[in-house]
Write a protein that holds these residues in place. Structure first.
Motif, PDB file in Angstrom:
ATOM      1  N   GLY A 124      89.853  24.464-113.044  1.00  0.00           N
ATOM      2  CA  GLY A 124      88.640  24.317-113.857  1.00  0.00           C
ATOM      3  C   GLY A 124      88.884  23.462-115.085  1.00  0.00           C
ATOM      4  N   VAL A 125      89.993  23.716-115.774  1.00  0.00           N
ATOM      5  CA  VAL A 125      90.349  22.911-116.944  1.00  0.00           C
ATOM      6  C   VAL A 125      90.542  21.459-116.519  1.00  0.00           C
ATOM      7  CG1 VAL A 125      92.110  22.534-118.721  1.00  0.00           C
ATOM      8  CG2 VAL A 125      91.344  24.871-118.199  1.00  0.00           C
ATOM      9  N   SER A 126      91.248  21.250-115.412  1.00  0.00           N
ATOM     10  CA  SER A 126      91.503  19.908-114.909  1.00  0.00           C
ATOM     11  C   SER A 126      90.194  19.178-114.595  1.00  0.00           C
ATOM     12  CB  SER A 126      92.381  20.001-113.659  1.00  0.00           C
ATOM     13  OG  SER A 126      92.630  18.725-113.133  1.00  0.00           O
ATOM     14  N   LYS A 127      89.286  19.856-113.929  1.00  0.00           N
ATOM     15  CA  LYS A 127      87.991  19.265-113.546  1.00  0.00           C
ATOM     16  C   LYS A 127      87.235  18.764-114.775  1.00  0.00           C
ATOM     17  CE  LYS A 127      83.565  20.734-111.490  1.00  0.00           C
ATOM     18  NZ  LYS A 127      82.650  20.413-112.567  1.00  0.00           N
ATOM     19  N   PHE A 128      87.142  19.608-115.813  1.00  0.00           N
ATOM     20  CA  PHE A 128      86.378  19.208-116.996  1.00  0.00           C
ATOM     21  C   PHE A 128      87.104  18.161-117.821  1.00  0.00           C
ATOM     22  CE2 PHE A 128      84.275  23.341-116.073  1.00  0.00           C
ATOM     23  CZ  PHE A 128      83.031  22.800-115.773  1.00  0.00           C
ATOM     24  N   LEU A 129      88.445  18.172-117.810  1.00  0.00           N
ATOM     25  CA  LEU A 129      89.177  17.089-118.477  1.00  0.00           C
ATOM     26  C   LEU A 129      88.895  15.751-117.791  1.00  0.00           C
ATOM     27  CD1 LEU A 129      92.673  18.603-119.326  1.00  0.00           C
ATOM     28  CD2 LEU A 129      90.989  17.712-120.943  1.00  0.00           C
ATOM     29  N   ASP A 130      88.811  15.758-116.465  1.00  0.00           N
ATOM     30  CA  ASP A 130      88.461  14.531-115.741  1.00  0.00           C
ATOM     31  C   ASP A 130      87.036  14.086-116.067  1.00  0.00           C
ATOM     32  OD1 ASP A 130      90.909  14.179-114.454  1.00  0.00           O
ATOM     33  OD2 ASP A 130      90.294  15.308-112.677  1.00  0.00           O
ATOM     34  N   GLU A 131      86.118  15.045-116.125  1.00  0.00           N
ATOM     35  CA  GLU A 131      84.700  14.710-116.316  1.00  0.00           C
ATOM     36  C   GLU A 131      84.359  14.298-117.739  1.00  0.00           C
ATOM     37  OE1 GLU A 131      82.245  17.900-114.899  1.00  0.00           O
ATOM     38  OE2 GLU A 131      82.866  17.608-112.826  1.00  0.00           O
ATOM     39  N   ILE A 132      85.093  14.803-118.731  1.00  0.00           N
ATOM     40  CA  ILE A 132      84.718  14.518-120.119  1.00  0.00           C
ATOM     41  C   ILE A 132      84.940  13.052-120.483  1.00  0.00           C
ATOM     42  CG2 ILE A 132      86.871  15.103-121.322  1.00  0.00           C
ATOM     43  CD1 ILE A 132      84.897  16.682-123.288  1.00  0.00           C
TER      44      ILE A 132
END
Length: 154
Positions: free
Chosen positions: A107-115
């Motif tokens: 989840g952290v990885s996903k949002f770091l990619d999306e931000i």
């Protein structure tokens, strides 16, 4: 009392369907839907939704949704993930290693990619570790500073 999420949904529908030129016109349209809020609440909602007021080609004002809404939402979600699951982070060369609670790195990885932070080229996640790849050690440090700022800001 209507929940904020539902109110935001109704505001977005109005922005797309009604050609309101002022916040007062939006408030009037919301009142027709039995949504009664103050002008300051509407102003905060518009900011959170990334809605801006622009003058159209005909000279009249209209409200438009911007891409800032997506960035705002991603930032909120990343902060939530960090507050709930972050354990520690460290910089190793041009890599930022982020430890999370077991089962929550993706989840952290996903949002770091999306931000879309320019410092981060991409991420990899295991069960409890995120590897954020940057171009330089300075970029890794800058990304870590942004994470710490998110964790400590209100």
């Amino acid at each position: 009392m209507m929940k904020k999420k539902n109110r935001h949904f109704q505001i977005l529908k109005l922005i797309d369907s009604v050609k309101a030129q002022s916040q007062q016109e939006l408030l009037d349209e919301l009142a027709k839907l039995d949504i009664h809020i103050s002008q300051s609440t509407l102003s905060k909602d518009l900011k959170e939704l990334g809605i801006i007021k622009m003058r159209g080609k005909n000279g009249k004002f209209r409200f438009l949704q911007t891409k800032e809404r997506d960035a705002f939402h991603t930032g909120v979600m990343l902060k939530k993930e960090l507050l709930d699951f972050f354990r520690e982070s460290t910089v190793v060369g041009n890599l930022l290693v982020i430890r999370t609670v077991q089962g929550n790195a993706s989840g952290v990885s996903k949002f770091l990619d999306e931000i879309g932070w320019p410092e981060i080229v991409g991420t990899l996640a295991s069960v409890d570790t995120v590897l954020a790849i940057t171009r330089t050690p300075d970029d890794a440090k800058a990304a870590m500073d942004k994470l710490q700022e998110m964790l400590t800001s209100k």
